[in-house]
Write a protein that holds these residues in place. Structure first.
Motif, short mmCIF file in Angstrom:
data_model
loop_
_atom_site.label_atom_id
_atom_site.label_comp_id
_atom_site.label_asym_id
_atom_site.label_seq_id
_atom_site.Cartn_x
_atom_site.Cartn_y
_atom_site.Cartn_z
N UNK A 81 18.81 -18.00 -43.83
CA UNK A 81 19.20 -18.75 -42.64
C UNK A 81 19.38 -17.81 -41.44
N UNK A 82 19.89 -16.61 -41.69
CA UNK A 82 20.04 -15.62 -40.62
C UNK A 82 18.68 -15.22 -40.08
N UNK A 83 17.73 -14.96 -40.99
CA UNK A 83 16.37 -14.59 -40.56
C UNK A 83 15.73 -15.70 -39.75
N UNK A 84 15.94 -16.95 -40.17
CA UNK A 84 15.39 -18.09 -39.44
C UNK A 84 16.01 -18.19 -38.05
N UNK A 85 17.31 -17.96 -37.95
CA UNK A 85 17.98 -17.99 -36.65
C UNK A 85 17.46 -16.91 -35.72
N UNK A 86 17.28 -15.70 -36.25
CA UNK A 86 16.75 -14.61 -35.43
C UNK A 86 15.32 -14.91 -34.98
N UNK A 87 14.55 -15.55 -35.84
CA UNK A 87 13.19 -15.93 -35.48
C UNK A 87 13.19 -16.94 -34.33
N UNK A 88 14.14 -17.89 -34.35
CA UNK A 88 14.25 -18.86 -33.26
C UNK A 88 14.63 -18.17 -31.95
#
Length: 207
Positions: free
Chosen positions: A170-177
């Motif tokens: 979820x952290x990686x997805x947030x950083x991608x956004x």
């Protein structure tokens, strides 16, 4: 995923009242599955009717009681069956990326505000999820402590590893956004360059 399995996941850490379930949804399973109180309480009653959980009355304050639920053997079996079944991927319903696809309909300043709001939201989410993940790894997060207390020591390493793995995703997805929105801001600037004042557009007053 349905609310039912989110609640069963919560109950695998130990008995909860409806109040406890609603409260913990904001701090543990709620990070991956949101549900308002108005959905949680009726679903707990349906789960009890279906034999997945059982309720007992416990004292709450000097004169009142509450129902405390615990998972049954049938509930454990149903949760394990769900956990062993690959889930279908739901069709995409991504309002933010859809809006971005039509930003030509927004003026540049409004488009920038949309993307900056996106960045602000995911910056807060990444900070929150990182705190929770680090608390899981250090065994200081309240939710992971409750779960570890309910399980044998031999299972603790696996429990922590899988929970941290989920939060890292979820952290990686947030950083991608965040990266995506920053690229969008750069794109807006490319498509809407600031035009310098023409030499003849301004004449200083003669005095």
């Amino acid at each position: 995923m349905s609310l039912r399995y989110a609640l069963l996941a919560l109950l695998t850490a130990g008995p909860v009242t409806g109040y406890d379930a609603a409260k913990r949804f904001g701090g543990s399973v709620g990070h991956v599955w949101h549900a308002p109180d108005s959905q949680i309480y009726p679903e707990l009653r349906r789960m009890q009717t279906d034999g997945l959980i059982e309720g007992e009355q416990v004292r709450w304050g000097p004169r009142s009681t509450k129902t405390r639920y615990h998972i049954t053997a049938s509930g454990v079996q149903d949760f394990r069956r769900w956990m062993c079944t690959p889930l279908d991927h739901a069709p995409e319903r991504d309002a933010h990326h859809m809006q971005a696809a039509y930003l030509e309909w927004a003026d540049p300043d409004a488009a920038r505000l949309i993307l900056r709001t996106h960045i602000s939201y995911y910056t807060e989410q990444v900070a929150l999820l990182t705190t929770v993940r680090d608390g899981i790894r250090s065994r200081t997060d309240p939710a992971i402590r409750r779960r570890l207390e309910a399980r044998p020591e031999s299972e603790h390493e696996r429990i922590i590893a899988y929970k941290a793995y989920s939060y890292s995703g979820m952290i990686a997805r947030g950083k991608s956004e965040i990266d995506w929105a920053i690229a969008g801001l750069e794109l807006i600037d490319q498509l809407n360059p600031v035009t310098p004042l023409d030499d003849t557009s301004f004449q200083p007053a003669l005095g």
